[in-house]
Design an enzyme around this catalytic site. Structure first.
Site: not given
Ligand code: BGC
Length: 649
Positions: A190
């Site tokens: 993530d």
């Molecule tokens: C979120 C993800 C997301 C990623 C990219 C993160 O903060 O938890 O779900 O895909 O950002 O934007």
């Protein structure tokens, strides 16, 4: 193709609920219980995104959550594992279409692996502490369903699980996902989650973070720069075997090959196709239909709804009536911020009623501010009308990532506005726009008609008007339990019985009752009304005893006993009465969404097989045990219309 080894770039984006055509937030779509429509929404999102050069979406989010304080409940399918698994599958199939490699498919990404939705206190990014049985039984199945549907990628999560950050978690990523389940795609971290293992207190620096993550099976580093800056050094120092890096690289490259990017890195960038895909009336039509079927009718006293289109004056009041962008909800990224694409609720109603019967309008108050300056005008407008429709709720960015709330009430002075309008004595319909279950007990008890409209996307205004005026008969059912008050959270339908089950709230020494609150929810999982009524009878089970390799058939007649054509979600729940681990009072194990004309009857059948009776025992084995099972058919998790007992031999 300017890279040294001519490796094409991969473009990923959070295409969560539509690209340009914005669909209802995922939790709202889940309320439709319509897997075909949910798949179609993902399909359309993929067609639009892929035509704009996107190869990969960071969706679907398949996290189960039983805590509406957690802002990201808006992004998933709610609290139930069975429903969540089917929806996970539908979304993956939709995004990936006929398979990655075709120009209108984007790679899906099942996230957040794992158990992110169980963050303590509903606080985003927080720790998760749960038994492995609960992990396997409640939180992992939607991931397995996404994998079985072919999800090309997985994303790990920010939380620690029982003390080990998911990003550095060998058990989750290597042992379960790659070894036991045989996942051949890649795992992306993530956003920054590799580096975040430092503040977690799990590693001392970014280099150790890189080592921990790659060894645990995180193949790609999103935003921590840990792999870029440290992997070569870690291999040179023999801290990370080259074979581990090779495996991660191979997994990523394989997907680039499958996408066809080595043949043509720009095959997804085609201005002509993009223009066509982003201006497609069929997409708008689908968005309107899905939005209408996501709406849940919570209350409709004396059949106040649907409202007449002619001959009566309607006052449309509230802070969300004329809002445009709010309707999109969180995670709408590419949608142009303008009213030529987004149908406001005001536009939806005025187009429906035509110029000759235009509604009256007053804003009344803001979403979150405390000024009551607009109340007098709103009351005056209400007094001139025959019916009042109030559109209230959260702001679109009060749910979503990092949007946990401790109070789930309507923000600002909206509840006071509602009380003031109800005091005029006019019949009031409330539309509640939100990204999570809210707490609104006064409204539930005092307002005759309530529609839960979530965030419905670019066609919100039309969808809401279709339901208000009966061009669409509401068919949504809640995918999450709605609490009476925040103190009841976590509250969910598939709880375990205690040693002191209580027949009602007055049994104080039973089932750990509260002294100041009911233990029952305001609206239960699976609940939702229609403008028509449904009658259930003739429940029949074809056998009372079943061997493990057989199946039984449970049938029930469902009749549309009201005066409108309508849709019903017929729900099958099962309870294992005695088992080696305590089983939930009810578990959803099947459902069918049916259309019935007024007066029509259909016989609905469910096949019961061993797989619906199975569970994880204390050794984490997926087993069945002989004994009695209660089979229940209902129109919600609490409204059971027929029961039968099946003995598994
Ligand atoms: C979120 C993800 C997301 C990623 C990219 C993160 O903060 O938890 O779900 O895909 O950002 O934007």
């Amino acid at each position: 193709m300017e890279s040294r080894l001519k490796i094409p770039l991969l473009f990923g984006q959070d295409v969560i609920h539509g690209y340009k055509t914005t669909f209802p937030i995922p939790l709202a779509e889940a309320a439709s219980w319509d897997l075909k429509q949910i798949e179609l929404a993902a399909r359309i999102a993929a067609v639009e995104a892929s035509a704009s050069g996107i190869h990969w979406t960071f969706a679907p989010m398949v996290d189960i959550s039983r805590d509406p304080r957690w802002g990201r409940v808006m992004e998933g399918a709610g609290e139930d594992t069975y429903l969540g698994s089917l929806i996970a599958r539908a979304r993956v199939l939709g995004f990936q279409g006929t398979g990655i490699g075709s120009v209108d498919a984007v790679m899906a990404c099942a996230k957040h692996f794992a158990a992110y939705g169980a963050a303590i206190g509903g606080r985003d990014y927080n720790s998760v502490d749960m038994s492995l049985r609960t992990l396997w039984e409640t939180y992992l199945p939607p991931f397995k369903a996404a994998l079985d549907a072919g999800a090309a990628t997985f994303m790990n999560s920010f939380n620690d699980l029982n003390g080990i950050p998911a990003t550095g978690n060998v058990y989750l990523q290597r042992e379960i996902l790659k070894d036991k389940w045989g996942f051949t795609g890649f795992v992306v971290s993530d956003w920054g989650s590799i580096g975040e293992m430092i503040p977690h207190g799990y590693v001392a620096n970014n280099k150790e973070a890189a080592q921990s993550a790659i060894m645990a099976g995180s193949d790609m580093d999103m935003e921590s720069r840990a792999y870029k800056n440290h992997l070569a050094e870690l291999v040179a120092e023999n801290k990370v075997p080259l074979s581990v890096v090779d495996d991660a690289v191979r997994r990523v490259l394989r997907k680039k090959f499958e996408l066809g990017l080595f043949d043509d890195p720009f095959r997804f960038s085609n201005a002509e196709r993009e223009k066509k895909a982003l201006n497609n009336k069929e997409h708008e039509k689908a968005a309107r239909e899905i939005a209408s079927s996501s709406i849940v009718l919570l209350k409709n006293e004396n059949e106040l709804l649907p409202l007449p289109k002619k001959g009566k004056k309607i006052a449309y009041i509230g802070p969300l009536v004329k809002e445009v962008k709010q309707n999109l909800g969180f995670w709408s990224i590419e949608m142009p911020d303008d009213s030529s694409y987004i149908v406001s609720q005001w536009q939806g109603m005025t187009e429906k009623l035509g110029k000759s019967n235009a509604p009256l309008y007053a804003r009344g108050c803001g979403i979150a501010d405390t000024s009551r300056a607009g109340f007098a005008e709103a009351i005056a407008v209400a007094k001139q009308a025959d019916f009042v429709v109030l559109s209230v709720g959260e702001a679109r960015d009060m749910s979503g990532e990092a949007k946990s709330r401790s109070s789930l009430r309507l923000p600002g002075v909206q509840e006071d506005l509602i009380k003031a309008i109800v005091a005029t004595g006019k019949p009031v319909v409330i539309c509640i726009n939100a990204g999570r279950p809210l707490v609104f007990d006064w409204i539930s008890d005092n307002v005759p008609a309530i529609l839960y409209t979530w965030w419905l996307g670019s066609q919100a205004g039309h969808a809401i008007a279709d339901v208000l005026f009966g061009d669409y008969n509401p068919s949504g059912k809640l995918p999450m339990t709605f609490p009476r008050s925040e103190g009841q959270i976590p509250i969910y339908y598939n709880y375990l019985n205690t040693g002191r089950p209580a027949p009602n709230d007055s049994f104080r020494f039973y089932r750990s009752a509260y002294i100041d609150e009911s233990i029952y929810p305001k609206y239960e999982f699976g609940y939702g009304l229609s403008y028509t009524t449904f009658k259930y009878d003739n429940l029949k089970l074809d056998k009372n005893q079943m061997k493990a390799d057989e199946f039984a058939t449970l049938a029930i007649d469902v009749t549309n006993s009201g005066k409108y054509d309508g849709e019903e979600v017929v729900q099958l729940y099962i309870r294992d009465k005695v088992a080696s681990v305590v089983r939930p009072m009810k578990e959803l194990k099947g459902f069918e969404k049916i259309k019935l004309k007024a007066g029509e009857t259909k016989t609905i059948t469910f096949k019961i097989s061993k797989s619906q009776l199975a569970f994880y025992n204390n050794n984490l084995e997926w087993i069945t045990e002989p004994g009695e099972f209660e089979l229940m058919i209902g129109s919600s998790s609490a409204k059971i219309h027929g029961k039968a007992t099946l003995v598994l031999q």
